[in-house]
Design a protein around this motif. Structure first.
Motif, PDB file in Angstrom:
ATOM      1  N   CYS A  65     -51.222  -2.764 -13.616  1.00 17.41           N
ATOM      2  CA  CYS A  65     -50.029  -2.210 -14.264  1.00 17.41           C
ATOM      3  C   CYS A  65     -49.113  -1.595 -13.218  1.00 17.41           C
ATOM      4  O   CYS A  65     -49.501  -1.343 -12.078  1.00 17.41           O
ATOM      5  CB  CYS A  65     -50.402  -1.092 -15.240  1.00 17.41           C
ATOM      6  SG  CYS A  65     -51.168  -1.653 -16.753  1.00 17.41           S
ATOM      7  N   THR A  94     -47.424   0.709 -17.366  1.00 17.45           N
ATOM      8  CA  THR A  94     -46.992  -0.399 -18.223  1.00 17.45           C
ATOM      9  C   THR A  94     -47.210  -1.746 -17.529  1.00 17.45           C
ATOM     10  O   THR A  94     -47.372  -1.805 -16.303  1.00 17.45           O
ATOM     11  CB  THR A  94     -45.480  -0.297 -18.534  1.00 17.45           C
ATOM     12  OG1 THR A  94     -44.780  -0.274 -17.291  1.00 17.45           O
ATOM     13  CG2 THR A  94     -45.138   0.950 -19.333  1.00 17.45           C
ATOM     14  N   ASP A  95     -47.173  -2.817 -18.329  1.00 18.51           N
ATOM     15  CA  ASP A  95     -47.116  -4.202 -17.834  1.00 18.51           C
ATOM     16  C   ASP A  95     -48.221  -4.611 -16.866  1.00 18.51           C
ATOM     17  O   ASP A  95     -47.937  -4.876 -15.698  1.00 18.51           O
ATOM     18  CB  ASP A  95     -45.769  -4.461 -17.117  1.00 18.51           C
ATOM     19  CG  ASP A  95     -44.649  -4.573 -18.106  1.00 18.51           C
ATOM     20  OD1 ASP A  95     -44.928  -4.997 -19.243  1.00 18.51           O
ATOM     21  OD2 ASP A  95     -43.504  -4.241 -17.738  1.00 18.51           O
ATOM     22  N   THR A 120     -50.026  -4.112 -22.335  1.00 20.80           N
ATOM     23  CA  THR A 120     -48.713  -3.574 -22.644  1.00 20.80           C
ATOM     24  C   THR A 120     -48.531  -2.206 -21.993  1.00 20.80           C
ATOM     25  O   THR A 120     -47.523  -1.942 -21.355  1.00 20.80           O
ATOM     26  CB  THR A 120     -48.555  -3.391 -24.172  1.00 20.80           C
ATOM     27  OG1 THR A 120     -49.078  -4.550 -24.809  1.00 20.80           O
ATOM     28  CG2 THR A 120     -47.121  -3.160 -24.561  1.00 20.80           C
ATOM     29  N   ARG A 121     -49.516  -1.347 -22.204  1.00 18.91           N
ATOM     30  CA  ARG A 121     -49.368   0.026 -21.719  1.00 18.91           C
ATOM     31  C   ARG A 121     -50.717   0.710 -21.587  1.00 18.91           C
ATOM     32  O   ARG A 121     -51.694   0.334 -22.239  1.00 18.91           O
ATOM     33  CB  ARG A 121     -48.503   0.823 -22.688  1.00 18.91           C
ATOM     34  CG  ARG A 121     -49.058   0.805 -24.114  1.00 18.91           C
ATOM     35  CD  ARG A 121     -48.080   1.395 -25.095  1.00 18.91           C
ATOM     36  NE  ARG A 121     -48.103   2.862 -25.031  1.00 18.91           N
ATOM     37  CZ  ARG A 121     -47.049   3.612 -25.332  1.00 18.91           C
ATOM     38  NH1 ARG A 121     -45.912   3.055 -25.692  1.00 18.91           N
ATOM     39  NH2 ARG A 121     -47.136   4.929 -25.263  1.00 18.91           N
ATOM     40  N   HIS A 130     -51.732   4.749 -21.709  1.00 17.29           N
ATOM     41  CA  HIS A 130     -51.214   6.107 -21.814  1.00 17.29           C
ATOM     42  C   HIS A 130     -52.313   7.135 -22.059  1.00 17.29           C
ATOM     43  O   HIS A 130     -53.465   6.790 -22.310  1.00 17.29           O
ATOM     44  CB  HIS A 130     -50.086   6.181 -22.855  1.00 17.29           C
ATOM     45  CG  HIS A 130     -50.548   6.181 -24.274  1.00 17.29           C
ATOM     46  ND1 HIS A 130     -50.243   5.184 -25.159  1.00 17.29           N
ATOM     47  CD2 HIS A 130     -51.294   7.065 -24.974  1.00 17.29           C
ATOM     48  CE1 HIS A 130     -50.775   5.454 -26.339  1.00 17.29           C
ATOM     49  NE2 HIS A 130     -51.423   6.596 -26.248  1.00 17.29           N
TER      50      HIS A 130
END
Ligand SMILES: [Zn+2]
Length: 441
Positions: A73, A106-107, A120-121, A123
């Motif tokens: 990410c 992210t990503d 996607t993420r 967190h």
């Protein structure tokens, strides 16, 4: 809906991982809640008392970034915490401190044998308390334990790239291995420090998705997804649209069951957490974080295959645990000095032929050297190896019995491999001939 339509399995995975920091996410209470008596690890902050102020745990933030980086990410330069509002008895503040539109990472992606799964993420948020449904003085009651309230929790969300139950299972296993290598969580499914959910539909264009919970093991994930794909396909084939809902996996009945319907997306009234300033990271800080990444299992596995020529099935077992992999590599290096092939050593380690506990690579190799020089003449031992060789090479037995006497060499070779060359060749040949019931060549 036409019956001949082919549907496209569209599966996204959500994984929650509890970090094993010493203290909780926003207070100084111990984060290790497992086995502690109820409500002993609490304070005004994690009990959500009025006026208590959260102070973020810096280590938890760094560890979340490490997880993100290990999953390829981007670690964001700017990030913040948000309040996610909902009412439930295990959430004392009436909101959870989480991250909404500016997650830490992210990503990314994680490679599986069935293809890449995009992340996607990643967190960071706080865990909730735990409800306990029980009976007190003959009455059904629900008790709340806040020991888990405020424990740092990382959420990893994928794009809907997963296509099968098997791929979902592999994804989760690989993710667990990576997080364990980082030593930031135990990822213990039984203790709940790793929790899985899947969003399943047969095509984004169909406008529904089914969330499946209660996935308490990697096998459940695979089975629940396969079951759900079949169930949805049947409905669609009959011209019905599956309902948007949350279902739970019942291991007893081997099927998913409705837990609750979701007509519309829940409104969590997210807003920025006013008590915690937004986070900003310099590029030096983020470069430093990247430098903290250890060698990850995928890289290590390919090195074991390429540099040490270890067979894939043994390499896989060795990298399943970072400590075992470390021991194996040290043993390979030491073994090389004495002419031991890494693969032969890998077999010994994987099959636990020698107890590795309290033994240095050097002393292990010493034992092997000694063993190598002693030929095994113990008939029981020789017979055990022969049995294993025969069952793994049935064709050689058939060939031999058909008269191809040289087929016995194949079996001898196998026993030699199994015994690391220690089987007494003359005795071995004699026993083998006898067991195969053939004439002497
Ligand atoms: Zn606390």
């Amino acid at each position: 809906m036409k019956k001949d339509k082919t549907y496209k399995p569209t599966i996204g995975i959500e994984v929650h991982v509890e970090l094993k920091t010493k203290s909780k996410m926003f207070c100084g209470c111990p984060a290790d809640h497992f086995g502690a008596s109820a409500n002993t690890n609490t304070c005004p902050v994690c009990l959500g008392l009025p006026g208590a102020l959260p102070v973020p745990n810096v280590k938890a933030i760094r560890w979340t970034q490490l997880i993100g980086l290990a999953l390829h990410c981007k670690a964001e330069r700017e990030s913040k915490f948000d309040r996610k509002h909902y009412f439930y008895p295990d959430l004392p503040k009436g909101y959870q401190i989480s991250q909404y539109d500016e997650p830490l990472c992210t990503d990314g992606y994680l490679e599986t044998t069935e293809g890449k799964v995009r992340i996607t993420r990643v967190h960071l948020e706080e865990d909730t308390g735990k409800l306990l449904h029980t009976t007190l003085e003959g009455e059904d009651v629900t008790l709340v334990d806040f020991n888990r309230s405020g424990v740092p929790l990382v959420e990893i969300v994928t794009e809907p790239d997963v296509k099968t139950g098997t791929q979902a299972k592999e994804f989760c296993e690989r993710l667990q291995r990576i997080v364990r290598y980082l030593a930031v969580s135990d990822c213990d499914m039984e203790k709940g420090s790793m929790r899985l959910e899947a969003n399943i539909s047969l095509g984004l264009d169909l406008g529904y998705k089914v969330e499946v919970k209660n996935l308490n093991s990697f096998n459940f994930v695979g089975r629940a997804i396969d079951y759900e794909l079949q169930r949805q396909e049947k409905l669609l084939a009959a011209g019905k649209l599956p309902r948007q809902e949350t279902r739970g996996w019942s291991e007893k009945q081997q099927k998913t069951e409705t837990q609750r319907y979701k007509e519309t997306a829940a409104d969590y009234r997210y807003f920025p957490e006013p008590d915690i300033p937004p986070m900003r990271f310099t590029s030096e800080e983020l470069a430093g974080r990247r430098a903290e990444l250890p060698e990850l299992p995928d890289m290590l596995e390919s090195r074991f295959l390429k540099d040490f020529k270890v067979e894939p099935k043994y390499a896989q077992v060795l990298v399943s645990d970072s400590r075992l992999a470390e021991v194996a590599e040290a043993v390979f290096m030491e073994g090389k000095k004495h002419g031991f092939a890494p693969n032969a050593l890998a077999i010994i380690i994987v099959n636990k032929k020698i107890n590795l506990k309290n033994r240095t690579p050097k002393s292990l190799i010493e034992i092997l050297k000694k063993q190598k020089s002693e030929k095994v003449q113990d008939k029981a031992m020789l017979n055990r190896w022969i049995t294993e060789a025969i069952s793994s090479l049935p064709q050689a037995v058939v060939d031999y019995q058909k008269g191809k006497t040289q087929a016995i060499e194949v079996l001898i070779g196998k026993v030699m491999q199994l015994s690391s060359g220690r089987a007494d060749a003359i005795l071995l040949k004699a026993i083998l001939h006898k067991r195969l019931g053939g004439k002497r060549a």
